[in-house]
Design an enzyme around this catalytic site. Structure first.
Site: not given
Ligand code: NAI
Length: 356
Positions: A143, A190, A223
């Protein structure tokens, strides 16, 4: 005698401070923004919150008519007043100006985005007993908007994760858990693939969790988290995530408990707080009196709660819960046919009955 006069002046000053209206900057924004902001103003009136709204235009619609993203004076006013309630502002996809939301969050360093998610009686949800808090880092990650064309056929986006910002948000999550009697904090990442960026975030988490031995802690790869959230969200309590993952999972979580129409959020900084709904400007239903104002009303309840009006926040939340549980005045997204106005009117009537 002189001391007596000083004391009188001091007492008068305290009294004036106490009766002074609370000032809140209001940004209705785009699409359904004006309809749902109108609902908040009416509800605040019957709740007798005594708020002075300082209303400013900002967003794509304002840009179209003025060539500017926001009305002059808005930033100064937020700086001065410190509390804002914001409707959704639209951002062009794949082109055009950058998000006003992201700009405001970065400009006022509202580094923590708090998104509570829980079941409401009367709403269709796949699960019962969902009670989650998503704490999203709000100031960096992808962002930051560092993107460029490396060559004609390759675009690069830079993911920025700093130790300071990670430390600040993870600490915030643990402190939040302590203050709000939450049992567990889960770090979302992740780091198996993004070993440096997410690796750093996880590394900070593993260090800070040692300072909070009474709070259970674990980490989950994003995930796998998505799969677990849709199979059994009740195993989670507080989720702390970098910016982008936090955004995605909070919409997923909203879907678990009835949809975006019920998901409030607060952007918290050391100085400024900006409250808003998680949803966007819903251009498909804008101007049709169909919008569900619940999410922004719940964001308003968070604002009241954080500003010493817990009793009014409780009345608002309870009345909303009762109306939704009853199911008679449901807006289209809840499967009903009530308009924004009708839902608001019923809410106002019920609140008036509660407060008289
Ligand atoms: P959206 O949240 O505006 O709409 C997604 C779906 O949910 C639509 O079908 C919409 O009708 C429905 N929906 C959303 N809020 C609702 C409500 N209160 N009552 C009933 N139905 C509701 O997401 P979308 O379409 O992806 O984005 C539209 C615009 O909003 C974009 O320009 C986006 O950038 C902006 N946006 C702004 C946000 C903010 O200001 N915080 C957050 C998310 C998106």
């Amino acid at each position: 005698m002189r001391q007596f006069l000083y004391d009188i002046i001091a007492i008068m000053t305290i009294i004036v401070e106490k009766v002074k209206k609370m000032r809140v900057v209001l940004i209705p924004g785009d699409g359904i923004g004006k309809e749902i902001a109108d609902s908040v103003k009416k509800v605040a009136e019957v709740l007798k919150c005594d708020i002075e709204w300082m209303e400013y235009e900002a967003g794509a619609e304002y840009f179209e008519k003025s060539g500017k993203l926001m009305q002059d004076g808005l930033l100064d006013k937020i700086e001065e007043v410190k509390v804002a309630l914001k409707g959704p502002t639209a951002t062009p996809i794949g082109k055009g100006f950058r998000s006003i939301n992201v700009y405001l969050r970065q400009r006022f360093n509202t580094y923590a985005n708090i998104r509570p998610v829980s079941n409401m009686k009367g709403l269709k949800g796949r699960y019962k007993n969902v009670d989650l808090i998503v704490i999203r880092e709000n100031s960096e990650d992808l962002y930051k908007g560092v993107e460029y064309m490396y060559d004609e056929n390759t675009a690069h986006g830079v993911k920025i994760i700093s130790r300071d910002a990670s430390d600040r948000i993870i600490r915030y999550a643990f402190e939040y858990a302590c203050k709000n009697n939450r049992k567990k904090v889960t770090c979302v990442h992740k780091a198996n693939i993004m070993k440096m960026t997410d690796g750093l975030f996880l590394d900070e988490f593993n260090k800070i969790k040692e300072e909070y031995p009474d709070i259970e802690s674990n980490d989950v790869i994003i995930d796998a988290l998505c799969m677990k959230l849709v199979t059994d969200p009740t195993v989670f309590d507080v989720l702390v995530a970098p910016n982008l993952y936090g955004d995605i999972i909070s919409d997923l979580c909203a879907g678990l408990v009835g949809g975006l129409g019920f998901a409030p959020s607060a952007n918290i900084g050391d100085e400024v707080r900006i409250y808003e709904a998680v949803h966007g400007s819903a251009p498909d239903i804008a101007g049709q009196n169909k919008a569900n104002p619940t999410a922004i009303l719940l964001a308003f309840a968070m604002l009241l709660n954080d500003n010493g009006m817990e009793d009014k926040a409780d009345i608002l939340k309870k009345t909303i819960n009762d109306i939704i549980a009853e199911g008679k005045y449901a807006t289209a997204d809840m499967g009903g046919s009530s308009s924004t106005d009708e839902y608001t009117r019923v809410l106002m009537e019920r609140i008036s009955n509660e407060t008289v």
